[in-house]
Write a protein that holds these residues in place. Structure first.
Motif, PDB file in Angstrom:
ATOM      1  N   TRP A 143       0.805  -1.216   0.000  1.00  0.00           N
ATOM      2  CA  TRP A 143       0.000   0.000   0.000  1.00  0.00           C
ATOM      3  C   TRP A 143       0.842   1.273   0.000  1.00  0.00           C
ATOM      4  O   TRP A 143       0.302   2.375  -0.143  1.00  0.00           O
ATOM      5  CB  TRP A 143      -0.944  -0.003   1.199  1.00  0.00           C
ATOM      6  CG  TRP A 143      -2.016  -1.023   1.074  1.00  0.00           C
ATOM      7  CD1 TRP A 143      -2.046  -2.261   1.640  1.00  0.00           C
ATOM      8  CD2 TRP A 143      -3.207  -0.930   0.286  1.00  0.00           C
ATOM      9  NE1 TRP A 143      -3.177  -2.938   1.267  1.00  0.00           N
ATOM     10  CE2 TRP A 143      -3.921  -2.142   0.441  1.00  0.00           C
ATOM     11  CE3 TRP A 143      -3.755   0.067  -0.523  1.00  0.00           C
ATOM     12  CZ2 TRP A 143      -5.136  -2.383  -0.185  1.00  0.00           C
ATOM     13  CZ3 TRP A 143      -4.969  -0.169  -1.147  1.00  0.00           C
ATOM     14  CH2 TRP A 143      -5.648  -1.377  -0.981  1.00  0.00           C
ATOM     15  N   ALA A 149      -6.521  -0.064  -7.035  1.00  0.00           N
ATOM     16  CA  ALA A 149      -7.350  -0.648  -5.989  1.00  0.00           C
ATOM     17  C   ALA A 149      -8.813  -0.660  -6.402  1.00  0.00           C
ATOM     18  O   ALA A 149      -9.294   0.259  -7.067  1.00  0.00           O
ATOM     19  CB  ALA A 149      -7.189   0.132  -4.687  1.00  0.00           C
ATOM     20  N   ALA A 205     -11.422  -5.494 -11.125  1.00  0.00           N
ATOM     21  CA  ALA A 205     -11.354  -4.121 -10.617  1.00  0.00           C
ATOM     22  C   ALA A 205     -10.978  -3.123 -11.692  1.00  0.00           C
ATOM     23  O   ALA A 205     -10.513  -2.027 -11.398  1.00  0.00           O
ATOM     24  CB  ALA A 205     -10.336  -4.050  -9.477  1.00  0.00           C
ATOM     25  N   PHE A 214     -12.888  -1.833  -4.769  1.00  0.00           N
ATOM     26  CA  PHE A 214     -13.580  -2.080  -3.519  1.00  0.00           C
ATOM     27  C   PHE A 214     -14.979  -2.621  -3.783  1.00  0.00           C
ATOM     28  O   PHE A 214     -15.711  -2.118  -4.651  1.00  0.00           O
ATOM     29  CB  PHE A 214     -13.661  -0.795  -2.687  1.00  0.00           C
ATOM     30  CG  PHE A 214     -12.306  -0.224  -2.360  1.00  0.00           C
ATOM     31  CD1 PHE A 214     -11.627  -0.643  -1.233  1.00  0.00           C
ATOM     32  CD2 PHE A 214     -11.702   0.696  -3.211  1.00  0.00           C
ATOM     33  CE1 PHE A 214     -10.361  -0.137  -0.933  1.00  0.00           C
ATOM     34  CE2 PHE A 214     -10.448   1.207  -2.919  1.00  0.00           C
ATOM     35  CZ  PHE A 214      -9.777   0.787  -1.780  1.00  0.00           C
ATOM     36  N   ASP A 215     -15.326  -3.671  -3.028  1.00  0.00           N
ATOM     37  CA  ASP A 215     -16.670  -4.265  -3.093  1.00  0.00           C
ATOM     38  C   ASP A 215     -17.093  -4.561  -4.524  1.00  0.00           C
ATOM     39  O   ASP A 215     -18.157  -4.143  -4.981  1.00  0.00           O
ATOM     40  CB  ASP A 215     -17.685  -3.337  -2.419  1.00  0.00           C
ATOM     41  CG  ASP A 215     -17.430  -3.196  -0.919  1.00  0.00           C
ATOM     42  OD1 ASP A 215     -17.149  -4.218  -0.281  1.00  0.00           O
ATOM     43  OD2 ASP A 215     -17.500  -2.064  -0.414  1.00  0.00           O
ATOM     44  N   CYS A 273     -13.188 -10.494   6.872  1.00  0.00           N
ATOM     45  CA  CYS A 273     -13.148 -11.163   5.568  1.00  0.00           C
ATOM     46  C   CYS A 273     -13.090 -12.664   5.782  1.00  0.00           C
ATOM     47  O   CYS A 273     -12.891 -13.138   6.901  1.00  0.00           O
ATOM     48  CB  CYS A 273     -11.931 -10.700   4.753  1.00  0.00           C
ATOM     49  SG  CYS A 273     -10.364 -11.308   5.413  1.00  0.00           S
ATOM     50  N   TRP A 282     -11.934  -5.774  -1.113  1.00  0.00           N
ATOM     51  CA  TRP A 282     -10.975  -4.889  -1.765  1.00  0.00           C
ATOM     52  C   TRP A 282      -9.952  -5.740  -2.501  1.00  0.00           C
ATOM     53  O   TRP A 282      -9.719  -6.908  -2.173  1.00  0.00           O
ATOM     54  CB  TRP A 282     -10.283  -3.913  -0.807  1.00  0.00           C
ATOM     55  CG  TRP A 282      -9.559  -4.475   0.377  1.00  0.00           C
ATOM     56  CD1 TRP A 282      -9.984  -4.479   1.668  1.00  0.00           C
ATOM     57  CD2 TRP A 282      -8.244  -5.083   0.391  1.00  0.00           C
ATOM     58  NE1 TRP A 282      -9.041  -5.051   2.485  1.00  0.00           N
ATOM     59  CE2 TRP A 282      -7.963  -5.415   1.733  1.00  0.00           C
ATOM     60  CE3 TRP A 282      -7.301  -5.351  -0.582  1.00  0.00           C
ATOM     61  CZ2 TRP A 282      -6.774  -6.043   2.116  1.00  0.00           C
ATOM     62  CZ3 TRP A 282      -6.103  -5.965  -0.215  1.00  0.00           C
ATOM     63  CH2 TRP A 282      -5.856  -6.299   1.119  1.00  0.00           C
ATOM     64  N   SER A 283      -9.381  -5.125  -3.524  1.00  0.00           N
ATOM     65  CA  SER A 283      -8.282  -5.745  -4.250  1.00  0.00           C
ATOM     66  C   SER A 283      -7.238  -4.667  -4.500  1.00  0.00           C
ATOM     67  O   SER A 283      -7.562  -3.486  -4.608  1.00  0.00           O
ATOM     68  CB  SER A 283      -8.760  -6.346  -5.574  1.00  0.00           C
ATOM     69  OG  SER A 283      -9.322  -5.347  -6.410  1.00  0.00           O
ATOM     70  N   ALA A 284      -5.988  -5.075  -4.560  1.00  0.00           N
ATOM     71  CA  ALA A 284      -4.897  -4.120  -4.763  1.00  0.00           C
ATOM     72  C   ALA A 284      -3.844  -4.737  -5.663  1.00  0.00           C
ATOM     73  O   ALA A 284      -3.428  -5.884  -5.450  1.00  0.00           O
ATOM     74  CB  ALA A 284      -4.277  -3.720  -3.429  1.00  0.00           C
ATOM     75  N   ASP A 291     -11.941   0.504 -11.488  1.00  0.00           N
ATOM     76  CA  ASP A 291     -11.474   1.292 -10.358  1.00  0.00           C
ATOM     77  C   ASP A 291      -9.990   1.656 -10.463  1.00  0.00           C
ATOM     78  O   ASP A 291      -9.437   2.210  -9.536  1.00  0.00           O
ATOM     79  CB  ASP A 291     -11.675   0.501  -9.044  1.00  0.00           C
ATOM     80  CG  ASP A 291     -13.144   0.219  -8.782  1.00  0.00           C
ATOM     81  OD1 ASP A 291     -13.942   1.170  -8.895  1.00  0.00           O
ATOM     82  OD2 ASP A 291     -13.486  -0.923  -8.495  1.00  0.00           O
TER      83      ASP A 291
END
Length: 221
Positions: free
Chosen positions: A135, A141, A217, A143-144, A174, A197-199, A220
């Motif tokens: 991060w 990233a 994602a 989210f949801d 989670c 979330w994913s990153a 996003d």
């Protein structure tokens, strides 16, 4: 090779706090589990505290009342969530060298609420240090968002599978957090079929976008 090589990185830094570790081991009446002992002796606690937004227990905290309350129940407090949502603990009398790490409710000093976070202490150490680095850079990233069928298997085919943790994903509950490394750093926190979330962190913008799209994602990025 030691228990925590991946999390500790270069070994050229000053050692940790052998005097504090010795005092703690006299208190508990025996040696800490080997992986936990190595972590504090080689300064992993300080390295994690320097990059984490959570309150990380370092060897200098061993005499604090908070640590003492957990030790009374046979656990060492490792870390407290920055918003006091949960805590991480490990058994100090584990019969094996690399014991599991548990999540407990923030005010549960007796650890009656404990649930498995990591299968081994070295997995915990790796995940906490790795997440902080993830991060800290440029991250795509999401989210949801729905996690496409087969996304995790596809990531396993393209990247290196890293330790999985359970129950807590940075700022929320989670089922699990899956991590992958190699040409990119990818983490996906999953509840059912949803990525809460994913990153994706990668130096190459094309790789970052492709992997973000793989986990669903892409909108996003």
């Amino acid at each position: 090779m030691g228990w925590n090589d991946e999390a500790l990185g270069e070994r050229g830094e000053p050692a940790g706090a052998p005097d504090e570790v010795a005092v703690l081991e006299r208190w508990i009446g025996g040696a800490l589990p080997a992986a936990v002992r190595e972590w504090f002796l080689l300064g992993g606690d300080r390295r994690l505290a320097a990059v984490s937004s959570n309150l990380v227990t370092t060897a200098r905290d061993f005499g604090s009342p908070a640590v003492g309350r957990f030790l009374d129940g046979g656990h060492l407090l490792l870390e407290t969530d920055g918003q006091h949502c949960c805590r991480w603990v490990v058994e100090v009398e584990a019969a094996y060298g690399d014991p599991p790490v548990y999540l407990v409710d923030p005010d549960d000093d007796a650890c009656t609420t404990r649930s498995r976070y990591a299968a081994a202490f070295s997995d915990y150490a790796f995940a906490q240090a790795w997440d902080a680095v993830l991060w800290a850079g440029e991250v795509a990233a999401g989210f949801d968002h729905p996690l496409p069928a087969g996304a995790l298997e596809a990531l396993k085919g393209r990247l290196t599978t890293l330790p999985v943790t359970y129950g807590w994903a940075m700022n929320q509950g989670c089922d699990a957090v899956y991590r992958f490394g190699g040409q990119a750093r990818v983490a996906v926190a999953v509840v059912g079929g949803t990525a809460v979330w994913s990153a994706v962190a990668a130096a190459d913008d094309g790789v970052r976008r492709a992997l973000a799209g793989l986990v669903g994602a892409d909108g996003d990025v």
